[in-house]
Design an enzyme around this catalytic site. Sequence first.
Site, PDB file in Angstrom:
ATOM      1  N   HIS A 164     -30.885 -67.016 -61.516  1.00  0.00           N
ATOM      2  CA  HIS A 164     -31.272 -68.562 -62.510  1.00  0.00           C
ATOM      3  C   HIS A 164     -31.105 -67.449 -63.405  1.00  0.00           C
ATOM      4  O   HIS A 164     -32.536 -66.411 -63.524  1.00  0.00           O
ATOM      5  CB  HIS A 164     -31.796 -68.875 -62.398  1.00  0.00           C
ATOM      6  CG  HIS A 164     -33.048 -69.714 -62.486  1.00  0.00           C
ATOM      7  ND1 HIS A 164     -33.686 -69.377 -63.563  1.00  0.00           N
ATOM      8  CD2 HIS A 164     -34.190 -69.916 -61.260  1.00  0.00           C
ATOM      9  CE1 HIS A 164     -34.898 -70.346 -62.938  1.00  0.00           C
ATOM     10  NE2 HIS A 164     -35.082 -69.677 -61.982  1.00  0.00           N
TER      11      HIS A 164
ATOM     12  N   ASP B 142     -39.563 -65.149 -63.795  1.00  0.00           N
ATOM     13  CA  ASP B 142     -38.940 -66.531 -63.162  1.00  0.00           C
ATOM     14  C   ASP B 142     -37.805 -66.537 -63.989  1.00  0.00           C
ATOM     15  O   ASP B 142     -37.692 -67.411 -65.757  1.00  0.00           O
ATOM     16  CB  ASP B 142     -39.879 -67.057 -63.245  1.00  0.00           C
ATOM     17  CG  ASP B 142     -38.967 -68.642 -63.002  1.00  0.00           C
ATOM     18  OD1 ASP B 142     -38.417 -68.460 -61.958  1.00  0.00           O
ATOM     19  OD2 ASP B 142     -39.792 -70.181 -63.181  1.00  0.00           O
TER      20      ASP B 142
ATOM     21  N   HIS C  48     -45.090 -69.309 -64.737  1.00  0.00           N
ATOM     22  CA  HIS C  48     -44.526 -69.886 -65.626  1.00  0.00           C
ATOM     23  C   HIS C  48     -44.977 -70.164 -67.001  1.00  0.00           C
ATOM     24  O   HIS C  48     -46.178 -70.755 -68.223  1.00  0.00           O
ATOM     25  CB  HIS C  48     -44.348 -71.158 -65.472  1.00  0.00           C
ATOM     26  CG  HIS C  48     -43.571 -72.045 -64.897  1.00  0.00           C
ATOM     27  ND1 HIS C  48     -43.715 -73.178 -64.021  1.00  0.00           N
ATOM     28  CD2 HIS C  48     -42.312 -71.242 -64.410  1.00  0.00           C
ATOM     29  CE1 HIS C  48     -41.539 -73.224 -64.203  1.00  0.00           C
ATOM     30  NE2 HIS C  48     -41.480 -72.126 -63.659  1.00  0.00           N
TER      31      HIS C  48
ATOM     32  N   ASP D  23     -35.163 -66.501 -55.851  1.00  0.00           N
ATOM     33  CA  ASP D  23     -36.361 -67.094 -56.528  1.00  0.00           C
ATOM     34  C   ASP D  23     -37.551 -66.596 -56.650  1.00  0.00           C
ATOM     35  O   ASP D  23     -37.751 -65.283 -55.695  1.00  0.00           O
ATOM     36  CB  ASP D  23     -36.665 -67.870 -56.849  1.00  0.00           C
ATOM     37  CG  ASP D  23     -36.736 -68.829 -58.480  1.00  0.00           C
ATOM     38  OD1 ASP D  23     -37.054 -68.143 -59.165  1.00  0.00           O
ATOM     39  OD2 ASP D  23     -36.120 -70.203 -58.049  1.00  0.00           O
TER      40      ASP D  23
ATOM     41  N   GLU E  67     -31.491 -74.160 -63.932  1.00  0.00           N
ATOM     42  CA  GLU E  67     -32.168 -74.541 -62.388  1.00  0.00           C
ATOM     43  C   GLU E  67     -34.059 -75.279 -62.692  1.00  0.00           C
ATOM     44  O   GLU E  67     -34.148 -75.727 -62.723  1.00  0.00           O
ATOM     45  CB  GLU E  67     -32.556 -72.513 -61.750  1.00  0.00           C
ATOM     46  CG  GLU E  67     -33.120 -72.892 -60.599  1.00  0.00           C
ATOM     47  CD  GLU E  67     -34.872 -72.957 -60.587  1.00  0.00           C
ATOM     48  OE1 GLU E  67     -35.325 -73.684 -59.463  1.00  0.00           O
ATOM     49  OE2 GLU E  67     -35.349 -72.987 -61.695  1.00  0.00           O
ATOM     50  N   GLU E  68     -34.117 -75.017 -63.959  1.00  0.00           N
ATOM     51  CA  GLU E  68     -35.435 -75.000 -64.282  1.00  0.00           C
ATOM     52  C   GLU E  68     -35.484 -76.412 -64.988  1.00  0.00           C
ATOM     53  O   GLU E  68     -36.139 -76.934 -65.036  1.00  0.00           O
ATOM     54  CB  GLU E  68     -36.051 -73.959 -65.538  1.00  0.00           C
ATOM     55  CG  GLU E  68     -35.888 -73.123 -65.156  1.00  0.00           C
ATOM     56  CD  GLU E  68     -37.515 -72.144 -65.131  1.00  0.00           C
ATOM     57  OE1 GLU E  68     -37.810 -73.108 -64.351  1.00  0.00           O
ATOM     58  OE2 GLU E  68     -37.642 -71.102 -64.565  1.00  0.00           O
TER      59      GLU E  68
END
Length: 349
Positions: free
Chosen positions: A70, A187, A322, A242, A221-222
């Site tokens: 993603h 990510d 994150h 991922d 995706e998030e």
Amino acid sequence: MSYPNARETIDLLKALVSIPSPTGNTFEVINYVEKFLSELQVDTYRNRKGGLIATLPGTDSSRHRMLTAHVDTLGAMVKEIKPSGRLKIDLIGGFKFNSIEGEYCQIETSSGRKYSGTILMHQTSVHVYKDAGKAERNQENMEIRIDEVVKSAEDVRKLGIEVGDFVSFAPRVEITPSGFIKSRHLDDKASVAILLQLIKHLKTNEVSLPHTTHFLISNNEEIGYGGNSNITPETVEYLAVDMGAMGDGQSTDEYTVSICVKDASGPYHYGLRKHLAKLAEEYNIEYKLDIYPYYGSDASAAIRSGHDIVHGLIGPGIDSSHAFERTHQSSIENTGKLLHHYVLSEIIS
């Protein structure tokens, strides 16, 4: 054995993380990926959600594979324009306010104008606020200081900034001499770069695939539903690429490819997991098996939406997910090698 060029993968990664793409505003990065694939003469189309699907034909067109990564990232939206001319924000994606304190950011208006700013605590100055270090990092206390002469909400609106405008965070990408890659948004743009470089390698070397293989570059995706659609009825295996999550109790590191056996959605397909581990062992690819306790992927989203598929999840190991993320070139290389052998292998069932 010839593998995708790791140096080119990292160059591509740098380009991708430098394109702002918070979930909901991924048009520019999708355009970039589409152009990259078009130059390779790879057939692509966009789904209605704005994701991009590329297809490489294989010898067997009755049983397909799908791989996904993603391009959407964590970000924010303008929640409120304060009387002071500063902005309150609402978060996009699952992260904490403290991970963006002091970060440079960009506000993009609905007309496309872009303004820079900094995300700060309202109570930042220790010369004014006695409890600056104790105040909670939350929506009420954190704000954007815009790099424009604004003294009121009216001044801000004259710039064209309004509630709902997207906010992206500066990636601050850096490649160290020791091979580390430091950047926000590894990510999952590290995985996107790996997949794109794999496609380039396969096309350039005219590699014949055993099965028709689709590559979904997803863009939601998030927020949980990027990869849950546009899966052909012929698709048997679905592999999400991922990040591997690191921390206390985890086996994932920054140097190997991480094969996820279970996350918050439950176990991944046992047969596919064993197939991936067997390929890694056969070709001397360094890997780790791991469980990610607070995690979901495009593959788990596809399963939840009812698709009758075998699903798996692998990716490079990413430290401080994150937040201020980091991986190593060796993890990128190991992930690329495993994916290379995976798409050249037979479907497990």
